[in-house]
Design an enzyme around this catalytic site. Structure first.
Site, mmCIF file in Angstrom:
data_model
loop_
_atom_site.group_PDB
_atom_site.id
_atom_site.type_symbol
_atom_site.label_atom_id
_atom_site.label_comp_id
_atom_site.label_asym_id
_atom_site.label_seq_id
_atom_site.Cartn_x
_atom_site.Cartn_y
_atom_site.Cartn_z
ATOM 1 N N SER A 27 0.807 -1.222 0.000
ATOM 2 C CA SER A 27 0.000 0.000 0.000
ATOM 3 C C SER A 27 0.838 1.269 0.000
ATOM 4 O O SER A 27 0.428 2.283 0.561
ATOM 5 C CB SER A 27 -0.953 -0.011 1.197
ATOM 6 O OG SER A 27 -0.213 -0.057 2.392
ATOM 7 N N GLY A 28 2.016 1.221 -0.621
ATOM 8 C CA GLY A 28 2.765 2.461 -0.845
ATOM 9 C C GLY A 28 2.304 3.080 -2.155
ATOM 10 O O GLY A 28 1.235 2.732 -2.679
ATOM 11 N N VAL A 29 3.119 3.980 -2.690
ATOM 12 C CA VAL A 29 2.718 4.674 -3.916
ATOM 13 C C VAL A 29 2.393 3.692 -5.040
ATOM 14 O O VAL A 29 1.404 3.864 -5.777
ATOM 15 C CB VAL A 29 3.810 5.695 -4.348
ATOM 16 C CG1 VAL A 29 5.143 5.029 -4.645
ATOM 17 C CG2 VAL A 29 3.394 6.490 -5.563
ATOM 18 N N GLY A 62 12.206 13.914 0.466
ATOM 19 C CA GLY A 62 12.674 14.781 -0.625
ATOM 20 C C GLY A 62 11.615 15.102 -1.652
ATOM 21 O O GLY A 62 11.169 16.248 -1.776
ATOM 22 N N GLU A 128 18.633 17.811 -5.447
ATOM 23 C CA GLU A 128 19.171 16.702 -4.640
ATOM 24 C C GLU A 128 20.387 16.108 -5.323
ATOM 25 O O GLU A 128 20.701 16.458 -6.473
ATOM 26 C CB GLU A 128 18.086 15.641 -4.412
ATOM 27 C CG GLU A 128 17.011 16.117 -3.450
ATOM 28 C CD GLU A 128 16.006 15.042 -3.107
ATOM 29 O OE1 GLU A 128 16.350 13.867 -3.122
ATOM 30 O OE2 GLU A 128 14.857 15.413 -2.833
ATOM 31 N N HIS A 244 21.783 5.753 2.446
ATOM 32 C CA HIS A 244 21.585 7.206 2.398
ATOM 33 C C HIS A 244 22.625 7.834 3.313
ATOM 34 O O HIS A 244 22.810 7.386 4.449
ATOM 35 C CB HIS A 244 20.170 7.548 2.874
ATOM 36 C CG HIS A 244 19.767 8.954 2.544
ATOM 37 N ND1 HIS A 244 20.339 10.052 3.139
ATOM 38 C CD2 HIS A 244 18.854 9.445 1.665
ATOM 39 C CE1 HIS A 244 19.781 11.147 2.641
ATOM 40 N NE2 HIS A 244 18.876 10.805 1.740
ATOM 41 N N ARG A 290 24.626 9.517 -4.153
ATOM 42 C CA ARG A 290 24.645 9.004 -2.773
ATOM 43 C C ARG A 290 25.762 8.030 -2.464
ATOM 44 O O ARG A 290 26.318 8.036 -1.372
ATOM 45 C CB ARG A 290 23.334 8.277 -2.487
ATOM 46 C CG ARG A 290 22.288 9.225 -2.116
ATOM 47 C CD ARG A 290 21.011 8.551 -1.850
ATOM 48 N NE ARG A 290 20.041 9.627 -1.930
ATOM 49 C CZ ARG A 290 18.751 9.454 -2.013
ATOM 50 N NH1 ARG A 290 18.265 8.238 -2.035
ATOM 51 N NH2 ARG A 290 17.952 10.480 -2.064
ATOM 52 N N HIS A 351 18.927 2.340 2.874
ATOM 53 C CA HIS A 351 17.801 3.201 2.489
ATOM 54 C C HIS A 351 16.958 2.600 1.376
ATOM 55 O O HIS A 351 15.729 2.710 1.403
ATOM 56 C CB HIS A 351 18.387 4.538 2.040
ATOM 57 C CG HIS A 351 17.380 5.584 1.682
ATOM 58 N ND1 HIS A 351 16.454 6.060 2.579
ATOM 59 C CD2 HIS A 351 17.164 6.265 0.522
ATOM 60 C CE1 HIS A 351 15.701 6.996 1.985
ATOM 61 N NE2 HIS A 351 16.109 7.119 0.737
ATOM 62 N N ARG A 386 20.417 4.122 -7.305
ATOM 63 C CA ARG A 386 19.267 4.945 -7.691
ATOM 64 C C ARG A 386 19.553 6.435 -7.527
ATOM 65 O O ARG A 386 20.132 6.871 -6.527
ATOM 66 C CB ARG A 386 18.061 4.574 -6.820
ATOM 67 C CG ARG A 386 16.869 5.455 -7.057
ATOM 68 C CD ARG A 386 15.688 4.999 -6.250
ATOM 69 N NE ARG A 386 15.859 5.155 -4.825
ATOM 70 C CZ ARG A 386 15.651 6.288 -4.163
ATOM 71 N NH1 ARG A 386 15.295 7.390 -4.800
ATOM 72 N NH2 ARG A 386 15.806 6.331 -2.857
ATOM 73 N N LEU A 392 9.692 7.438 -5.998
ATOM 74 C CA LEU A 392 8.241 7.679 -6.072
ATOM 75 C C LEU A 392 7.850 7.787 -7.543
ATOM 76 O O LEU A 392 6.792 7.304 -7.971
ATOM 77 C CB LEU A 392 7.861 8.967 -5.333
ATOM 78 C CG LEU A 392 8.061 8.982 -3.807
ATOM 79 C CD1 LEU A 392 7.668 10.332 -3.231
ATOM 80 C CD2 LEU A 392 7.266 7.884 -3.130
HETATM 81 C C1 SIN Z 1 15.784 12.284 0.553
HETATM 82 O O1 SIN Z 1 14.895 13.078 0.769
HETATM 83 O O2 SIN Z 1 16.972 12.521 0.736
HETATM 84 C C2 SIN Z 1 15.411 10.909 0.080
HETATM 85 C C3 SIN Z 1 14.825 10.954 -1.248
HETATM 86 C C4 SIN Z 1 15.051 9.642 -1.946
HETATM 87 O O3 SIN Z 1 15.318 8.626 -1.315
HETATM 88 O O4 SIN Z 1 15.026 9.643 -3.170
#
Ligand code: SIN
Length: 562
Positions: A27-29, A62, A128, A244, A290, A351, A386, A392
């Site tokens: 039930s996520g996005v 984010g 980001e 992360h 990352r 993450h 990623r 999302l």
């Molecule tokens: C973040 O807000 O740093 C995480 C966003 C993501 O995992 O893409």
């Protein structure tokens, strides 16, 4: 090591049977948007193991990366995604993600009434890591995931067309021969139910809980990945576990995320003396991808014998900090850290699982009838790492494609006859204390299969799995017990792929093979279960679709011999 086909013993002739056209798990996005789209043309059911909002999506801060600014371009977003993916992203899937993404974001705003942050009637874009410009759409400052989850669940609940079962743990896929036709579910009353469907969509999220330190919620135990694996689906790229860089370093579980968007606003990482650690490491400094930032942090922490570093925010306008990052501001304040006046202690945390169940552009796995979407899937867009805020987006884009595909196919399927399936686990008496073994597993994964890996550590991990293999034959009629078995299987897969990949690429880092080795390793490691044994195969990156690949899986896995 033999992995049984099912987690528990059952007989579908002896338990309640439910029926629907399409069963969505999660039930996520990805799960909510697929279920909602499906409900317009078929009978959709959604099962989720906790509450509707217990998902990784709900915690995302984010935002959603999408080309919605006239100064931005598809080429630039594609290039950034491929660069972060370190040579393993699928260019066709990436193009689909990037070009279809903007329409999905606009739909969220227009049809689902998600309230994104706007500036002069245009989206307000954040920047980001790994992005060459500001293109991340956000909501309520740093609460984008919660806004998206709320908007989608509101649509699903208000329209009341999707049958939702909360507290329903997906145990294993039910197959009619080689075709997925439903799922065995363990409900909130502790009873098994068989749910039969024409198609099954796995949208069950990630695997972060296999590590001690993770930003993922407690539900992220890799259940969907393990369910697909036991049913014989092809799993790929699972060695690419993204850490992360900036999780709040205080003793809480899961770790609270300090969004990369804060670095997009000028925050930077420093050591205890206040020295910036990313200077001279990457041209994008603290906004490097990352994997680059997290591994640099790890290096500095090791050199300085510290278990955390700091995020410097004190030079940023305090009004902006509070306005644009209300969730972070408040959470840190509650932990005694006023980010206007104090540096934030941070350390990397598990993450995101970049790999998953291999799917094509319509979300179909190599098991007929089974689709996967969101973090549990491997569309190929993330490659070895990623890009920030592409997750999302991926959930939105590929859930829509699955729904569009099924709209044309669900009516073709007419049978209402489903097989009777029974299974007896060669049962052992539990000798484990669940909590202890779970903690031990997470510690082994963190120490030996974490951010920095080497052959010696990976062999220690395999020894742990061998010593405790009896868990696979132990029957637990409880969610924690089933989760533990799933975590054990996922941990084995990650360790095995990490062992096989003898190079450093993206978020897979080997101390003993510190360089990228394109000649030997510009390929995916695929895993599959055959007759209870894990098999592996190296698949070249230029193969565009599942059907075109001739699978030659190597049966079994011997970590001393290869
Ligand atoms: C973040 O807000 O740093 C995480 C966003 C993501 O995992 O893409």
């Amino acid at each position: 090591m033999m992995i049984p086909r099912y987690l528990v013993s059952f007989d579908t002739g002896q338990i309640p049977n439910l029926f629907c056209d399409v069963l969505v798990i999660g039930s996520g996005v990805a799960g909510l948007s697929t279920a909602h789209s499906l409900s317009h043309f078929c009978d959709a059911m959604l099962v989720t193991k906790a509450g509707l909002k217990d998902s990784n999506t709900n915690h995302a801060q984010g935002g959603i990366a999408a080309v919605l600014d006239e100064h931005d371009s598809f080429e630039s977003h594609i290039r950034d995604t491929l660069l972060a993916g370190a040579g393993l992203s699928d260019p066709v899937a990436t193009q689909v993600l990037v070009t279809e993404g903007p329409s999905r974001v606009v739909e969220l705003l227009r049809d689902y009434h998600a309230k994104f942050d706007m500036r002069d009637e245009h989206f307000d874009f954040a920047r980001e890591g790994g992005h060459s410009c500001s293109r991340v759409v956000h909501a309520r400052g740093d609460a984008t995931g919660s806004e998206v989850e709320t908007a989608l669940s509101r649509a699903v609940i208000d329209e009341n067309k999707v049958k939702i079962i909360e507290g329903a743990f997906a145990v294993d896929l039910l197959m009619d021969g080689k075709v997925a036709r439903g799922c065995l579910v363990f409900d909130s009353k502790g009873k098994l139910i068989a749910i039969w469907s024409k198609f099954v969509i796995l949208a069950s999220g990630g695997t972060g809980m296999i590590y001690l330190v993770t930003t993922n919620p407690r539900v992220s135990t890799g259940d969907g990945l393990a369910v697909a694996f036991r049913a014989g689906a092809r799993i790929s790229d699972v060695e690419f576990v993204q850490f992360h860089p900036t999780a709040l370093h205080i003793p809480e579980e899961p770790k609270f995320l300090i969004s990369e968007a804060l670095r997009g606003r000028g925050a930077f990482i420093v050591d205890v003396e206040g020295n910036r650690i990313m200077e001279g490491i990457h041209p994008l400094l603290d906004l490097a991808p990352r994997d680059v930032v997290a591994s640099r942090m790890f290096e500095v922490m090791k050199e300085e014998r510290k278990n955390h570093l700091y995020l410097e925010t004190r030079h940023i306008d305090p009004i902006l900090l509070r306005k644009e990052f209300p969730t972070i501001f408040q959470h840190c304040l509650e932990a005694g850290i006023d980010i206007r006046k104090m540096r934030i202690p941070v350390s990397p945390a598990a993450h995101y699982m970049s790999g998953g169940v291999v799917v094509d552009l319509d979300g179909q796995t190599d098991i007929p009838g089974l689709f996967a979407c969101g973090e549990v899937s491997c569309t190929g867009v993330h490659g070895a790492n990623r890009l920030a805020s592409n997750s999302l987006l991926e959930g939105l884009v590929f859930s829509k494609r699955i729904a569009e595909y099924l709209e044309n196919h669900v009516k073709d399927f007419t049978t209402s006859r489903y097989p009777r399936i029974s299974f007896e686990l060669d049962w052992r008496k539990p000798r484990f204390k669940l909590g202890l073994l779970r903690g031990n597993l997470r510690e082994v994964m963190t120490d030996s299969v974490g951010m920095m890996r080497c052959e010696k550590g990976l062999k220690e991990a395999f020894e742990f799995f061998e010593r405790n293999e009896e868990i696979l034959q132990t029957e637990f009629m409880s969610v924690p017990g089933m989760e533990l078995k799933n975590m054990f299987e996922v941990g084995m897969m990650v360790a095995m792929a990490s062992y096989l990949r003898k190079e450093t690429r993206g978020c897979h880092r080997r101390r003993d093979y510190p360089d990228v080795d394109d000649w030997n390793w510009k390929k995916h490691i695929d895993l599959k279960l055959e007759d209870g044994e894990i098999c592996h195969e190296g698949r070249l990156t230029h193969h565009p679709g599942i059907d075109e690949v001739e699978l030659k899986f190597v049966k079994g896995f011997a970590y001393g011999r290869d």
